[in-house]
Design a protein around this motif. Structure first.
Motif, PDB file in Angstrom:
ATOM      1  N   ALA A  29      13.798  39.475  44.267  1.00  0.00           N
ATOM      2  CA  ALA A  29      13.963  38.507  43.202  1.00  0.00           C
ATOM      3  C   ALA A  29      14.904  39.195  42.149  1.00  0.00           C
ATOM      4  O   ALA A  29      15.934  38.258  41.450  1.00  0.00           O
ATOM      5  CB  ALA A  29      13.082  38.151  42.519  1.00  0.00           C
ATOM      6  N   VAL A  30      14.831  40.297  41.679  1.00  0.00           N
ATOM      7  CA  VAL A  30      15.504  40.964  40.622  1.00  0.00           C
ATOM      8  C   VAL A  30      17.073  41.315  40.965  1.00  0.00           C
ATOM      9  O   VAL A  30      17.889  40.751  40.170  1.00  0.00           O
ATOM     10  CB  VAL A  30      14.810  42.291  40.031  1.00  0.00           C
ATOM     11  CG1 VAL A  30      15.987  43.291  39.301  1.00  0.00           C
ATOM     12  CG2 VAL A  30      13.413  42.292  39.680  1.00  0.00           C
ATOM     13  N   LEU A  77      18.778  37.607  40.698  1.00  0.00           N
ATOM     14  CA  LEU A  77      18.694  37.644  39.252  1.00  0.00           C
ATOM     15  C   LEU A  77      19.962  38.026  38.414  1.00  0.00           C
ATOM     16  O   LEU A  77      20.169  37.699  37.482  1.00  0.00           O
ATOM     17  CB  LEU A  77      17.382  37.574  38.343  1.00  0.00           C
ATOM     18  CG  LEU A  77      15.910  36.546  38.818  1.00  0.00           C
ATOM     19  CD1 LEU A  77      14.923  37.440  38.276  1.00  0.00           C
ATOM     20  CD2 LEU A  77      16.533  35.271  38.315  1.00  0.00           C
ATOM     21  N   GLY A  78      20.227  39.142  38.951  1.00  0.00           N
ATOM     22  CA  GLY A  78      21.382  39.713  38.377  1.00  0.00           C
ATOM     23  C   GLY A  78      21.287  41.420  38.223  1.00  0.00           C
ATOM     24  O   GLY A  78      22.002  42.019  37.603  1.00  0.00           O
ATOM     25  N   GLY A  79      20.125  42.065  38.950  1.00  0.00           N
ATOM     26  CA  GLY A  79      20.240  43.497  39.096  1.00  0.00           C
ATOM     27  C   GLY A  79      20.109  44.209  37.670  1.00  0.00           C
ATOM     28  O   GLY A  79      19.397  43.979  37.024  1.00  0.00           O
ATOM     29  N   ILE A  80      20.988  45.065  37.408  1.00  0.00           N
ATOM     30  CA  ILE A  80      20.688  45.889  36.340  1.00  0.00           C
ATOM     31  C   ILE A  80      20.595  45.083  34.912  1.00  0.00           C
ATOM     32  O   ILE A  80      19.661  45.301  34.094  1.00  0.00           O
ATOM     33  CB  ILE A  80      22.199  46.938  36.280  1.00  0.00           C
ATOM     34  CG1 ILE A  80      22.085  47.845  37.593  1.00  0.00           C
ATOM     35  CG2 ILE A  80      21.953  47.652  35.003  1.00  0.00           C
ATOM     36  CD1 ILE A  80      23.461  48.718  37.376  1.00  0.00           C
ATOM     37  N   SER A  81      21.563  43.957  35.035  1.00  0.00           N
ATOM     38  CA  SER A  81      21.629  43.294  33.625  1.00  0.00           C
ATOM     39  C   SER A  81      20.154  42.611  33.446  1.00  0.00           C
ATOM     40  O   SER A  81      19.550  42.095  32.600  1.00  0.00           O
ATOM     41  CB  SER A  81      22.795  42.412  33.756  1.00  0.00           C
ATOM     42  OG  SER A  81      23.821  43.068  33.820  1.00  0.00           O
ATOM     43  N   ALA A  82      19.878  41.960  34.805  1.00  0.00           N
ATOM     44  CA  ALA A  82      18.368  41.298  34.742  1.00  0.00           C
ATOM     45  C   ALA A  82      17.434  42.351  34.385  1.00  0.00           C
ATOM     46  O   ALA A  82      16.167  41.698  33.744  1.00  0.00           O
ATOM     47  CB  ALA A  82      18.191  40.700  36.038  1.00  0.00           C
ATOM     48  N   GLY A  91      12.488  29.512  37.475  1.00  0.00           N
ATOM     49  CA  GLY A  91      13.021  29.355  38.544  1.00  0.00           C
ATOM     50  C   GLY A  91      12.338  30.352  39.474  1.00  0.00           C
ATOM     51  O   GLY A  91      11.329  31.091  39.421  1.00  0.00           O
ATOM     52  N   PRO A  92      12.171  30.136  40.804  1.00  0.00           N
ATOM     53  CA  PRO A  92      11.184  30.721  42.042  1.00  0.00           C
ATOM     54  C   PRO A  92      11.650  32.325  42.006  1.00  0.00           C
ATOM     55  O   PRO A  92      10.610  32.927  42.088  1.00  0.00           O
ATOM     56  CB  PRO A  92      11.889  30.332  43.284  1.00  0.00           C
ATOM     57  CG  PRO A  92      13.259  29.649  42.964  1.00  0.00           C
ATOM     58  CD  PRO A  92      13.279  29.145  41.711  1.00  0.00           C
ATOM     59  N   HIS A  93      12.793  32.782  41.727  1.00  0.00           N
ATOM     60  CA  HIS A  93      12.978  34.212  41.635  1.00  0.00           C
ATOM     61  C   HIS A  93      11.904  34.947  40.536  1.00  0.00           C
ATOM     62  O   HIS A  93      11.514  35.727  40.259  1.00  0.00           O
ATOM     63  CB  HIS A  93      14.453  34.649  41.496  1.00  0.00           C
ATOM     64  CG  HIS A  93      14.992  34.150  42.755  1.00  0.00           C
ATOM     65  ND1 HIS A  93      14.639  34.451  44.063  1.00  0.00           N
ATOM     66  CD2 HIS A  93      16.186  33.332  42.804  1.00  0.00           C
ATOM     67  CE1 HIS A  93      15.617  33.554  44.832  1.00  0.00           C
ATOM     68  NE2 HIS A  93      16.549  33.058  44.119  1.00  0.00           N
ATOM     69  N   LEU A  94      12.370  34.024  39.379  1.00  0.00           N
ATOM     70  CA  LEU A  94      11.623  34.637  37.928  1.00  0.00           C
ATOM     71  C   LEU A  94      10.104  34.506  38.211  1.00  0.00           C
ATOM     72  O   LEU A  94       9.456  35.708  37.613  1.00  0.00           O
ATOM     73  CB  LEU A  94      12.165  33.806  36.858  1.00  0.00           C
ATOM     74  CG  LEU A  94      11.713  34.321  35.617  1.00  0.00           C
ATOM     75  CD1 LEU A  94      12.387  35.613  35.246  1.00  0.00           C
ATOM     76  CD2 LEU A  94      12.239  33.458  34.241  1.00  0.00           C
ATOM     77  N   ASP A  95       9.660  33.699  39.071  1.00  0.00           N
ATOM     78  CA  ASP A  95       8.325  33.450  39.283  1.00  0.00           C
ATOM     79  C   ASP A  95       7.674  34.758  39.955  1.00  0.00           C
ATOM     80  O   ASP A  95       6.544  35.236  39.835  1.00  0.00           O
ATOM     81  CB  ASP A  95       8.090  32.230  40.111  1.00  0.00           C
ATOM     82  CG  ASP A  95       8.213  30.934  39.161  1.00  0.00           C
ATOM     83  OD1 ASP A  95       8.132  31.121  37.960  1.00  0.00           O
ATOM     84  OD2 ASP A  95       8.083  29.972  39.716  1.00  0.00           O
TER      85      ASP A  95
END
Length: 317
Positions: A254-255, A258-263, A294-298
């Motif tokens: 998920a991370v 979501l955007g890797g390092i920035s996330a 969103g599901p990834h953030l969940d």
């Protein structure tokens, strides 16, 4: 003969910048200290998550010094510091290894050069890592990460040959190849050569095949949860460990989405109260608003709930 770093959990720490893309030293220190208290065995400075390629030589040395001093000043003298020293020439890589020793690192992690991937034959790869290890004043480790090395993917035969070098003491396999990991752990003595998976998605699976632990990005967010998996594994509570491993695997994917390092920086800033989610260009800096639902953030929130429920594991010495 050189020795590998101790088995355990190592985190390629993200590096915090201010709005001008200069070092945010208080945030860097706060992050190092939270990781140490979370039970990590060591900090990898200048891993891919530490934006090594975006730093000058002086900044690389400063990041190592800040990390080592923060640990020492807070009683974590036994927490190791490994430095990423990969560069596109053998000459520069040798210099970065010497700089790492001077700044306080005990081991280096070396990416294979990849500007000219078609010229990086097996012979060239072996020659590069051998020449760097010959010159390095501290033990070196091989960093295999095809995503950032133009697809170059060192197989177990090449790594096994390099493992015979007296100053090459380990590898980080960010390829996530459990078969490769197991071939290495079953053929090279762990007393001489430490094999680490480079992703939390195969963390427990790696332990079951004899890995030395983990060098992975997700402990930036949840060091205590990773320590708990290690603890459960050591206690033989594999069913419970595998359940938590499932949470880590979902959050790790998920991370990335979501955007890797920035996330990672956004999540840390929001959930732990330090640092700004600034990345050096060309990486995109994400705003907190970009990660609202969103599901990834969940999946990440599920891991965070577990992380915040766990006690601190790291203790000052």
């Amino acid at each position: 003969m050189s020795k590998p770093p101790p088995s355990g959990i190592y985190v390629p720490a993200v590096l915090f910048f201010d709005e001008n893309e200069e070092f945010d030293v208080p945030a860097i220190k706060a992050h190092v200290l939270r990781l140490a208290k979370g039970g990590v065995t060591g900090i990898l400075v200048q891993g891919s998550n530490g934006e090594a390629q975006h730093l000058s030589h002086d900044e690389r040395k400063l990041a190592i010094r800040i990390t080592r001093q923060t640990l020492d000043e807070n009683g974590f003298q036994n927490t190791a510091v490994i430095a990423g020293t990969g560069a596109q020439s053998t000459r520069e890589t040798k210099k970065l290894c010497a700089d790492a020793k001077e700044a306080g690192a005990t081991h280096t992690l070396v990416l294979t050069p990849s500007t000219w991937p078609h010229q990086m034959t097996n012979e060239a790869i072996i020659r590069f890592h051998t020449e760097v290890a010959n010159a390095s004043p501290i033990p070196t480790m091989i960093y295999n990460f095809p995503t950032v090395t133009a697809g170059l993917n060192l197989d177990s035969d090449i790594i096994g040959i390099l493992a015979e070098h007296p100053n090459i003491v380990g590898t980080k396999l960010s390829c996530g190849d459990i078969g490769k990991l197991h071939r290495l752990t079953s053929s090279v003595s762990p007393e001489k050569f430490a094999t680490f998976p480079g992703t939390s998605a195969v963390y427990l699976q790696g332990l079951l095949t004899g890995s030395a632990g983990l060098i992975g990005a997700l402990p930036n967010i949840a060091p205590k949860a990773h320590y708990r998996v290690y603890e459960l594994y050591k206690e033989g509570k594999l069913e419970e460990a595998m359940k938590l491993q499932g949470v880590l695997g979902h959050a790790d994917a998920a991370v990335s989405k979501l955007g890797g390092i920035s996330a990672i920086k956004v999540i840390i800033s929001k959930e732990f109260g330090y640092g700004k989610p600034v990345a050096r260009g060309p990486l995109q800096t994400l705003s907190a608003d970009a990660l609202q639902s969103g599901p990834h953030l969940d999946k990440v929130k599920e891991l965070l709930a577990i992380e915040k429920s766990l006690p601190e594991y790291g203790t000052a010495k």
